[in-house]
Design a protein around this motif. Structure first.
Motif, short mmCIF file in Angstrom:
data_model
loop_
_atom_site.label_atom_id
_atom_site.label_comp_id
_atom_site.label_asym_id
_atom_site.label_seq_id
_atom_site.Cartn_x
_atom_site.Cartn_y
_atom_site.Cartn_z
N LEU A 1 -8.43 -3.12 -60.06
CA LEU A 1 -8.86 -1.95 -58.96
C LEU A 1 -7.65 -1.60 -58.37
N GLN B 1 -12.33 -3.77 -67.32
CA GLN B 1 -12.98 -2.83 -66.22
C GLN B 1 -11.94 -2.04 -65.38
N THR C 1 -13.28 5.52 -63.25
CA THR C 1 -13.82 4.18 -63.09
C THR C 1 -14.70 4.07 -64.13
N THR D 1 -11.49 0.08 -61.62
CA THR D 1 -12.21 0.84 -60.81
C THR D 1 -11.11 1.41 -59.74
#
Length: 113
Positions: free
Chosen positions: A10, A108, A88, A110
């Motif tokens: 993130l 991932q 993202t 983000t």
């Protein structure tokens, strides 16, 4: 060959991340390795590719993302700067060997404040 993607997380808009794609065996510098990404509800899309020292990028990431590789570590990197919320998604590395595609498991990314 197995590809292991890592480095996601993130990050706030404008931030940076470096993704890594490590292969279980050596990948010749002439063999292209690519990054793709898939946002929720969207098709997987091309991000960048590099082989023989030459790289090309999707228009949406050009000037912000840079690929590099460390052959001694069997690792390809994707340096991502000036990240935007639209970056993202799950990022996958991919290569072709003997006319067969090999994909990493995805990491991932983000981008959110």
């Amino acid at each position: 060959v197995q590809l292991q993607a890592s480095g996601g997380g993130l990050v706030q808009p404008g931030g940076s991340l470096r993704l890594s794609c490590t292969a279980s065996t050596s990948i010749e510098s002439t063999r292209a390795v690519a990054w793709y990404r898939q946002a929720p509800g969207k098709e997987r899309e091309f991000v960048a590719t590099e082989g023989s020292g030459m790289a090309s990028y999707a228009e949406s990431v050009k000037g912000r993302f840079t690929m590099s590789r460390d052959n001694a570590k069997n690792t390809v990197y994707l340096q991502m700067n000036s990240l935007k919320p639209e970056d993202t998604g799950v990022y996958y590395c991919q290569t072709w060997i003997a006319n067969k595609p090999y994909w990493g498991q995805g990491t991932q990314v983000t981008v959110a404040s």
